[in-house]
Design a protein around this motif. Structure first.
Motif, mmCIF file in Angstrom:
data_model
loop_
_atom_site.group_PDB
_atom_site.id
_atom_site.type_symbol
_atom_site.label_atom_id
_atom_site.label_comp_id
_atom_site.label_asym_id
_atom_site.label_seq_id
_atom_site.Cartn_x
_atom_site.Cartn_y
_atom_site.Cartn_z
ATOM 1 N N ASN A 163 31.698 -3.095 54.332
ATOM 2 C CA ASN A 163 31.758 -4.156 55.344
ATOM 3 C C ASN A 163 30.507 -4.156 56.225
ATOM 4 O O ASN A 163 30.012 -5.217 56.613
ATOM 5 N N ARG A 171 31.534 8.196 51.202
ATOM 6 C CA ARG A 171 32.192 6.912 51.440
ATOM 7 C C ARG A 171 31.157 5.899 51.933
ATOM 8 O O ARG A 171 30.408 6.174 52.864
ATOM 9 N N PHE A 174 30.327 2.209 53.588
ATOM 10 C CA PHE A 174 30.931 1.208 54.459
ATOM 11 C C PHE A 174 30.455 -0.175 54.001
ATOM 12 O O PHE A 174 29.510 -0.741 54.561
#
Length: 159
Positions: free
Chosen positions: A110, A106, A108
């Motif tokens: 942001n 995953r 990130f």
């Protein structure tokens, strides 16, 4: 050429003030600025040095004045290195810390945006690590602006 046009203590204080201010500005601007330079980043650094030059010397064009400011800057750099080597807190403030940007496949996004990491830079880091996003175990944005990617165990066998 040999006579100081500005009091020596003023030159020292100007050098210290400009060093501390520019260090703070560079730290605030983020890891991207401190890491891999684009031509635009290099241009900003060159213009910063030119802009800061006059503020450090206060119009003093003498050789001793310029050398004194250079000595102050080198001394500040040595002190910063000395303190960073002995204090984790000082090191974190002056040099920054790694930031987690991905875990267990995953990413990130942001966090990448907050640190102004472009999609191209991210994809380049994936290529350099020979890793797909789904195979990421951990990915860090290092304090120097580089991206380090660790593959999940067994990811090599899946390829």
């Amino acid at each position: 050429m040999w006579n100081l046009e500005v009091d020596w203590i003023e030159l020292v204080l100007r050098g210290v003030l400009v060093y501390v201010t520019l260090l703070a500005m560079l730290r605030i601007s983020g890891k991207r600025t401190l890491g891999q330079f684009t031509p635009f980043d290099l241009l900003v650094i060159m213009l910063l040095s030119e802009a800061a030059s006059n503020s450090m010397t206060g119009g003093d064009q003498s050789l001793p004045g310029g050398l004194l400011v250079c000595a102050v800057l080198i001394a500040l750099n040595v002190v910063a290195g000395f303190l960073s080597a002995r204090s984790r807190t000082v090191e974190a403030v002056l040099e920054g810390e790694a930031v987690l940007v991905g875990r267990d496949g995953r990413v990130f996004h942001n966090v990448l945006r907050r640190h102004r990491i472009s999609r191209n830079d991210w994809e380049k880091a994936l290529r350099e690590a020979d890793c797909e996003e789904s195979s990421i175990r951990l990915a860090f944005l290092e304090a120097d602006g580089s991206i380090v990617i660790q593959q999940a165990r067994g990811a090599d066998a899946e390829k």
